[in-house]
Design a protein around this motif. Sequence first.
Motif, PDB file in Angstrom:
ATOM      1  N   ALA A  13       0.978  -1.213  -0.153  1.00 38.96           N
ATOM      2  CA  ALA A  13       0.082  -0.225  -0.141  1.00 38.96           C
ATOM      3  C   ALA A  13       0.908   1.335   0.069  1.00 38.96           C
ATOM      4  CB  ALA A  13      -0.967   0.072   1.311  1.00 38.96           C
ATOM      5  N   TYR A  56      -4.239   1.014   4.550  1.00 37.25           N
ATOM      6  CA  TYR A  56      -5.501   0.615   4.931  1.00 37.25           C
ATOM      7  C   TYR A  56      -5.085   0.369   6.712  1.00 37.25           C
ATOM      8  CZ  TYR A  56      -8.070  -3.518   6.337  1.00 37.25           C
ATOM      9  OH  TYR A  56      -8.831  -4.730   6.958  1.00 37.25           O
ATOM     10  N   TRP A  57      -5.955   0.928   7.370  1.00 36.93           N
ATOM     11  CA  TRP A  57      -5.655   0.646   8.879  1.00 36.93           C
ATOM     12  C   TRP A  57      -7.036   0.797   9.735  1.00 36.93           C
ATOM     13  CZ3 TRP A  57      -2.345  -2.657  10.594  1.00 36.93           C
ATOM     14  CH2 TRP A  57      -2.182  -3.073  11.957  1.00 36.93           C
ATOM     15  N   SER A  80      -0.671 -12.631   3.561  1.00 39.65           N
ATOM     16  CA  SER A  80      -2.002 -13.132   3.178  1.00 39.65           C
ATOM     17  C   SER A  80      -2.971 -12.642   2.013  1.00 39.65           C
ATOM     18  CB  SER A  80      -2.793 -12.891   4.621  1.00 39.65           C
ATOM     19  OG  SER A  80      -3.080 -11.474   4.961  1.00 39.65           O
ATOM     20  N   GLY A 140      -8.458  -8.439   4.146  1.00 34.39           N
ATOM     21  CA  GLY A 140      -8.841  -6.905   3.365  1.00 34.39           C
ATOM     22  C   GLY A 140      -8.086  -6.707   2.310  1.00 34.39           C
ATOM     23  N   SER A 141      -6.709  -6.506   2.525  1.00 34.84           N
ATOM     24  CA  SER A 141      -5.791  -5.870   1.596  1.00 34.84           C
ATOM     25  C   SER A 141      -5.700  -7.014   0.296  1.00 34.84           C
ATOM     26  CB  SER A 141      -4.585  -5.790   2.157  1.00 34.84           C
ATOM     27  OG  SER A 141      -3.997  -6.611   2.740  1.00 34.84           O
ATOM     28  N   ARG A 176      -6.701  -5.737  -3.265  1.00 31.02           N
ATOM     29  CA  ARG A 176      -5.943  -5.003  -4.065  1.00 31.02           C
ATOM     30  C   ARG A 176      -4.948  -5.947  -4.800  1.00 31.02           C
ATOM     31  NH1 ARG A 176      -4.595  -1.544   0.843  1.00 31.02           N
ATOM     32  NH2 ARG A 176      -2.933  -3.023   0.821  1.00 31.02           N
ATOM     33  N   PHE A 193       1.162   6.082   9.376  1.00 28.05           N
ATOM     34  CA  PHE A 193       0.352   4.644   9.612  1.00 28.05           C
ATOM     35  C   PHE A 193       1.276   4.295  10.881  1.00 28.05           C
ATOM     36  CE2 PHE A 193       1.718   0.138   9.183  1.00 28.05           C
ATOM     37  CZ  PHE A 193       0.876  -0.505   9.845  1.00 28.05           C
ATOM     38  N   ASP A 195       4.996  -1.914   5.906  1.00 26.57           N
ATOM     39  CA  ASP A 195       3.713  -2.488   6.571  1.00 26.57           C
ATOM     40  C   ASP A 195       3.840  -2.710   8.162  1.00 26.57           C
ATOM     41  OD1 ASP A 195       2.304  -1.838   4.232  1.00 26.57           O
ATOM     42  OD2 ASP A 195       2.226  -4.106   3.469  1.00 26.57           O
ATOM     43  N   ALA A 196       3.065  -3.638   8.410  1.00 25.00           N
ATOM     44  CA  ALA A 196       2.841  -4.075   9.873  1.00 25.00           C
ATOM     45  C   ALA A 196       4.000  -4.864  10.343  1.00 25.00           C
ATOM     46  CB  ALA A 196       1.598  -4.712  10.449  1.00 25.00           C
TER      47      ALA A 196
HETATM   48  O1  PMV Z   1      -4.997  -6.966   5.063  1.00 25.98           O
HETATM   49  P1  PMV Z   1      -4.373  -6.971   6.346  1.00 25.98           P
HETATM   50  O2  PMV Z   1      -5.341  -7.464   7.402  1.00 25.98           O
HETATM   51  O3  PMV Z   1      -3.074  -8.040   6.125  1.00 25.98           O
HETATM   52  O4  PMV Z   1      -3.934  -5.362   6.608  1.00 25.98           O
HETATM   53  C1  PMV Z   1      -2.909  -4.955   5.795  1.00 25.98           C
HETATM   54  C2  PMV Z   1      -2.585  -3.701   6.727  1.00 25.98           C
HETATM   55  C3  PMV Z   1      -1.393  -2.950   6.293  1.00 25.98           C
HETATM   56  O5  PMV Z   1      -0.655  -3.741   5.313  1.00 25.98           O
HETATM   57  C4  PMV Z   1      -0.588  -2.167   7.303  1.00 25.98           C
HETATM   58  C5  PMV Z   1      -1.778  -1.806   5.434  1.00 25.98           C
HETATM   59  C6  PMV Z   1      -2.174  -2.325   3.930  1.00 25.98           C
HETATM   60  O6  PMV Z   1      -2.853  -1.239   3.460  1.00 25.98           O
HETATM   61  O7  PMV Z   1      -1.700  -2.990   3.180  1.00 25.98           O
END
Ligand code: PMV
Length: 372
Positions: free
Chosen positions: A20, A24-25, A126, A157-158, A161, A262, A302-303
């Motif tokens: 990203a 997204y958070w 994921s 979620g992501s 994309r 973020f 990212d996280a």
């Molecule tokens: O889709 P998730 O639950 O893996 O969340 C993704 C969160 C971030 O990678 C930190 C930001 C993003 O938009 O990908």
Amino acid sequence: MTQNGARTSEVTVKVPMNIALVKYWGKRDEQLILPLNDSISLTVDRLTAETKIRMVQGVGEHTVEINGKPVELSSNKRYQKVFDEALRLQRKRKADSNGNENGSISYHFEVISTTNFPVAAGLASSAAGFAAIALAIQRLLNLDDVQANRLARIGSGSACRSMFGGLVHWKKGKEEDGSDCIAVRTDNENWKDLYCLIFVFDDGRKKVGSSEGMRRTRETSTLLQHRIESVVPKRIEQVKEAYKTRNFEDLARVIMADSNQFHAVCLDSAPPIQYLNESSWHLMDSVETFNRFGVKATYTFDAGPNACVIVQKKDVVSFMHFITQELEFKSKDDLQSIGEELGETFKSPETFRKPVQCSKLILSSMGGGPEA
Ligand code: PMV
């Protein structure tokens, strides 16, 4: 195809992870995975999940295997959610076309997935995995893009994309049922000159998973509301404009600012969440130094502590020469293979200004999208 008398269909797809540029958070609905804000991303072509799905007729358990290990589905409900939704769509289609005929036939899925990068290390693995499952099911069941996008999103979620190439905008939507929450490709032509370097500093599991982290931030951060209302909408437009006009400097500034914000909302959560480490900070500092005479590189995290640095193709070699003086690379093979690809030799110094080690370095083009 028939196997042991039962009808079986099989599809294999290869889907890249995405990174990203505006993050997204936070979720507005945890069940449907509806985000609190829009986000925008590019795929990292070389980091992929290759997934084979078989849809088998008859009563049986769904199975998922990732990198040779079976996934315990009873403690990982997201897969079940995706399979249930896929079978619901299939039953609905059959009922629509046959006047309910075949509606009662059972099916189950068998998934075998291989990723070529660390799972759960803040590298959005994921996203690639669930996008691959959704894309393969789309092929198997002939779903439209909106249905496939929803399948990917309810897995992770992501992931929605990763379903396309180019610059992808995931719109948060307003509807409670999520019908207008969808990812779309925004550009007419991929910016082929964008390359990224992935710096792996730590390939262990993240300390706070993204679902738990997002919940904590939504419940406790006061900065998050400001980000959602006043910051993200402008940044999404800035990224689109910079991408369209191929303005690297503008794009780079927004990407760094958004990564930093973020991580600021993570720190603004209670208890605070820290994803960046000393190595991440050293990398950020190095990119700032590289950019002192003009912005030619940008970072995003990212996280987790691992960095994604984006540069234009013309600047990859000079950035590589610079960064090999700043970081110690554990695997000389990575430097050698990147060197061979670029027709250059990258030498490490005897000593570094800070003892920061990078365990893996990956060079990739961006925005290519899935292969099916
Ligand atoms: O889709 P998730 O639950 O893996 O969340 C993704 C969160 C971030 O990678 C930190 C930001 C993003 O938009 O990908």
